[in-house]
Design a protein around this motif. Structure first.
Motif, PDB file in Angstrom:
ATOM      1  N   ASP A  13     -19.922 -96.372 -42.435  1.00  0.00           N
ATOM      2  CA  ASP A  13     -19.195 -97.137 -41.305  1.00  0.00           C
ATOM      3  C   ASP A  13     -19.029 -98.932 -41.549  1.00  0.00           C
ATOM      4  O   ASP A  13     -18.613 -99.112 -40.298  1.00  0.00           O
ATOM      5  CB  ASP A  13     -20.378 -96.636 -40.130  1.00  0.00           C
ATOM      6  CG  ASP A  13     -20.881 -95.454 -39.616  1.00  0.00           C
ATOM      7  OD1 ASP A  13     -20.352 -94.662 -40.619  1.00  0.00           O
ATOM      8  OD2 ASP A  13     -21.882 -95.112 -39.586  1.00  0.00           O
ATOM      9  N   ASN A  38     -21.110 -84.876 -44.872  1.00  0.00           N
ATOM     10  CA  ASN A  38     -21.783 -86.140 -43.605  1.00  0.00           C
ATOM     11  C   ASN A  38     -21.219 -87.066 -43.691  1.00  0.00           C
ATOM     12  O   ASN A  38     -21.142 -88.394 -42.406  1.00  0.00           O
ATOM     13  CB  ASN A  38     -22.788 -86.311 -44.979  1.00  0.00           C
ATOM     14  CG  ASN A  38     -22.416 -87.135 -45.934  1.00  0.00           C
ATOM     15  OD1 ASN A  38     -22.066 -87.034 -46.456  1.00  0.00           O
ATOM     16  ND2 ASN A  38     -23.986 -87.763 -46.896  1.00  0.00           N
ATOM     17  N   THR A 129     -27.124 -85.906 -41.026  1.00  0.00           N
ATOM     18  CA  THR A 129     -26.301 -86.055 -40.523  1.00  0.00           C
ATOM     19  C   THR A 129     -26.382 -84.374 -39.760  1.00  0.00           C
ATOM     20  O   THR A 129     -25.583 -83.529 -39.978  1.00  0.00           O
ATOM     21  CB  THR A 129     -24.659 -86.030 -41.157  1.00  0.00           C
ATOM     22  OG1 THR A 129     -24.857 -85.117 -42.546  1.00  0.00           O
ATOM     23  CG2 THR A 129     -24.739 -87.431 -41.065  1.00  0.00           C
ATOM     24  N   THR A 238     -29.532 -91.195 -47.515  1.00  0.00           N
ATOM     25  CA  THR A 238     -28.308 -90.671 -48.596  1.00  0.00           C
ATOM     26  C   THR A 238     -28.511 -89.778 -49.958  1.00  0.00           C
ATOM     27  O   THR A 238     -30.268 -90.071 -50.284  1.00  0.00           O
ATOM     28  CB  THR A 238     -26.752 -89.785 -48.017  1.00  0.00           C
ATOM     29  OG1 THR A 238     -26.173 -88.714 -47.829  1.00  0.00           O
ATOM     30  CG2 THR A 238     -26.332 -91.003 -49.021  1.00  0.00           C
ATOM     31  N   VAL A 272     -26.376 -95.815 -38.962  1.00  0.00           N
ATOM     32  CA  VAL A 272     -27.300 -94.279 -38.334  1.00  0.00           C
ATOM     33  C   VAL A 272     -29.164 -93.447 -38.857  1.00  0.00           C
ATOM     34  O   VAL A 272     -28.292 -94.144 -39.593  1.00  0.00           O
ATOM     35  CB  VAL A 272     -26.107 -92.771 -38.049  1.00  0.00           C
ATOM     36  CG1 VAL A 272     -25.549 -93.897 -36.385  1.00  0.00           C
ATOM     37  CG2 VAL A 272     -25.277 -93.538 -38.946  1.00  0.00           C
ATOM     38  N   ARG A 302     -23.203 -89.566 -32.566  1.00  0.00           N
ATOM     39  CA  ARG A 302     -24.520 -90.478 -32.387  1.00  0.00           C
ATOM     40  C   ARG A 302     -24.710 -92.171 -32.330  1.00  0.00           C
ATOM     41  O   ARG A 302     -23.674 -92.963 -32.728  1.00  0.00           O
ATOM     42  CB  ARG A 302     -25.914 -90.395 -33.987  1.00  0.00           C
ATOM     43  CG  ARG A 302     -26.526 -89.298 -33.936  1.00  0.00           C
ATOM     44  CD  ARG A 302     -27.741 -89.062 -34.712  1.00  0.00           C
ATOM     45  NE  ARG A 302     -27.386 -89.109 -36.142  1.00  0.00           N
ATOM     46  CZ  ARG A 302     -27.578 -89.095 -37.300  1.00  0.00           C
ATOM     47  NH1 ARG A 302     -28.791 -89.136 -36.940  1.00  0.00           N
ATOM     48  NH2 ARG A 302     -27.189 -88.827 -38.118  1.00  0.00           N
TER      49      ARG A 302
HETATM   50  P1  IMP Z   1     -27.538 -87.013 -44.894  1.00  0.00           P
HETATM   51  O1  IMP Z   1     -26.450 -87.681 -46.015  1.00  0.00           O
HETATM   52  O2  IMP Z   1     -26.593 -86.001 -44.268  1.00  0.00           O
HETATM   53  O3  IMP Z   1     -28.593 -86.446 -45.640  1.00  0.00           O
HETATM   54  O4  IMP Z   1     -28.408 -88.547 -44.430  1.00  0.00           O
HETATM   55  C1  IMP Z   1     -29.473 -89.431 -44.349  1.00  0.00           C
HETATM   56  C2  IMP Z   1     -28.967 -91.114 -43.779  1.00  0.00           C
HETATM   57  O5  IMP Z   1     -27.648 -91.143 -44.535  1.00  0.00           O
HETATM   58  C3  IMP Z   1     -29.039 -90.316 -42.114  1.00  0.00           C
HETATM   59  O6  IMP Z   1     -29.571 -92.038 -41.979  1.00  0.00           O
HETATM   60  C4  IMP Z   1     -27.894 -90.371 -42.386  1.00  0.00           C
HETATM   61  O7  IMP Z   1     -27.627 -91.279 -41.343  1.00  0.00           O
HETATM   62  C5  IMP Z   1     -26.802 -91.195 -43.273  1.00  0.00           C
HETATM   63  N1  IMP Z   1     -26.085 -91.256 -43.469  1.00  0.00           N
HETATM   64  C6  IMP Z   1     -24.924 -89.831 -44.494  1.00  0.00           C
HETATM   65  N2  IMP Z   1     -24.012 -90.334 -43.884  1.00  0.00           N
HETATM   66  C7  IMP Z   1     -23.630 -91.588 -43.100  1.00  0.00           C
HETATM   67  C8  IMP Z   1     -22.294 -91.723 -42.951  1.00  0.00           C
HETATM   68  O8  IMP Z   1     -20.961 -91.506 -43.649  1.00  0.00           O
HETATM   69  N3  IMP Z   1     -22.315 -93.016 -42.570  1.00  0.00           N
HETATM   70  C9  IMP Z   1     -23.053 -93.587 -42.190  1.00  0.00           C
HETATM   71  N4  IMP Z   1     -24.385 -93.028 -42.158  1.00  0.00           N
HETATM   72  C10 IMP Z   1     -24.961 -91.986 -43.091  1.00  0.00           C
END
Ligand code: IMP
Length: 426
Positions: A13, A38, A129, A238, A272, A302
């Motif tokens: 972000d 995500n 996410t 991630t 986040v 969020r």
């Molecule tokens: P996941 O990638 O959905 O499995 O999430 C794993 C972690 O990465 C969590 O803390 C999410 O909030 C963060 N995350 C995943 N994609 C993004 C993004 O594009 N921006 C910021 N945080 C992310």
């Protein structure tokens, strides 16, 4: 022509979407090589706001080829939705997009598992996410994934889906969850495969040839360095290599092809989801940053956690990713703060660390050492030259660059394309 990479150098972000959109002008090919839906890139063009999750940020530029390479995990329904949205808006993206057959699909059951794991009180809550990213990459590593090649071949899709559903239903019993039905998921997958088939090809060969032909290839990272599965704040990360080190395996090109490596950072820091955040703030300053910077997740909505710029962390990102230069975004959001802070060290017990410790348990215990600098009250969103910035703002920028060990190339003072100060032509 050199290939360039642009990555986020904090926790995602950082405003990559705007920077990538800005410098994509010169590119022939724009590539995403990791992550999935995500991500959320927000780009504002002529007052119109676009949010993408899967498509590369080059889609808004006519004449660019956009590649979703093998390292991405693709939610086919999401991809089709984004394509429709842009095609309807007159951007004709489908004719300029290719998708790797070797990319893995995020299937509906990956989101089910993501939600169940996050809801499991006995497990670690990552704050994902909910887009099924972790389970899709887990299936890839487990060799049970469904690749785009499988999705577009009915027989392969049937066989792999049947085996997966059979196994998953046994696991779902332990979660006391509803069993998955093969037939509707197969029908859905077949429909997705039929519609996406014209876009699917060997993008690795396409990219190697493009590079050999001297085309300017641009690799855009999603998320950020500190969310990288190998080098970030594991397990609060991630599931992909969300830095430029992931480009080779994620796109099928040699690391030697990347000549210019740009990192995008915010003038402060956000995160986040769960996990350590040594420079995190609460109260007035955090509210100022969150509200002024619209710090709400592009994918989940969020509220983002906000804090001061963290020098040891970004210095680590610069060193790890061998960054040539920085784009510093959201400087305008800091206007109005009487003083601006930089975290310059971590107090861990009796020890003061000035280098980022890669052991997450140490980062969790770190108390920030903060140095303060005079702020600026002026609205800087209309400033278009470095010299036009208040002296205190310039001093803050110089302080960041000197301490993290990389020069700035782009400064961003607002969300639109033209709210930008360039050191050189991008
Ligand atoms: P996941 O990638 O959905 O499995 O999430 C794993 C972690 O990465 C969590 O803390 C999410 O909030 C963060 N995350 C995943 N994609 C993004 C993004 O594009 N921006 C910021 N945080 C992310």
């Amino acid at each position: 022509m050199p290939a360039t990479s642009v990555i986020g150098a904090q926790w995602g972000d950082e405003g990559k979407g705007k920077i990538i959109d800005l410098i994509t002008d010169r590119a022939d090919v724009v590539v995403r090589y990791q992550g999935g839906a995500n991500a959320g890139h927000t780009v504002i063009v002529e007052g119109e706001k676009f949010v993408f999750h899967l498509l590369p940020s080059g889609v808004l530029h006519a004449g660019k080829l956009n590649v979703v390479a093998n390292g991405v995990v693709i939610d086919p329904g999401q991809l089709l939705e984004e394509l429709e949205q842009f095609d309807e808006g007159g951007y004709d993206v489908s004719s300029r997009l290719v998708v790797s057959g070797s990319a893995h699909c995020v299937m509906p059951y990956h989101k089910v598992i993501d939600a169940l794991r996050e809801g499991n009180k006995a497990g670690i809550k990552i704050g994902t996410t909910g887009r099924g990213i972790g389970p899709a990459y887990a299936d890839k590593a487990n060799r049970s994934g469904i690749r785009m090649w499988d999705l577009i071949d009915e027989d392969r899709l049937r066989a792999r889906l049947m085996a997966n559903i059979d196994e998953l239903n046994r696991r779902l019993v332990a979660y006391e969850a509803e069993p998955l039905q093969f037939e509707p998921m197969f029908e859905q997958g077949r429909e997705w495969g039929r519609r996406l088939k014209p876009l699917v090809q060997d993008t690795g060969r396409l990219l190697r040839r493009a590079l050999a032909d001297g085309q300017y290839v641009f690799f855009e990272g999603a998320q950020g360095v500190m969310l990288d599965i190998d080098h970030g704040t594991y397990p609060f990360v991630t599931s992909s290599n969300s830095n430029n080190l992931g480009i080779g395996p994620g796109a099928g090109v040699s690391p030697r092809s990347i000549e210019r490596q740009l990192g995008v950072i915010k003038a402060y820091c956000t995160r986040v989801g769960s996990g350590p955040f040594p420079s995190e703030l609460e109260g007035k300053v955090a509210d100022h940053l969150r509200e002024g910077g619209s710090e709400f997740g592009a994918t989940t909505g969020r509220p983002r956690r906000c804090g001061w710029f963290d020098v040891p962390m970004v210095a680590y990102a610069v060193e790890l990713c061998d960054l040539d230069g920085l784009a510093i975004t959201k400087l305008d959001v800091m206007s109005g703060l009487p003083e601006v802070g930089l975290v310059t060290g971590y107090q861990v017990g009796d020890e003061l660390l000035t280098e980022y410790p890669v052991d997450t348990a140490i980062v969790e215990r770190a108390e920030p050492r903060i140095e303060f600098f005079p702020g600026w009250s002026e609205d800087i969103s209309q400033v278009r030259s470095y010299d036009g910035l208040p002296a205190t703002c310039r001093a803050f920028v110089e302080e960041i660059c000197t301490r993290v060990g990389a020069p700035w190339e782009i400064l961003s003072v607002g969300p639109s394309r033209d709210s930008t100060i360039l050191r050189t032509t991008p």
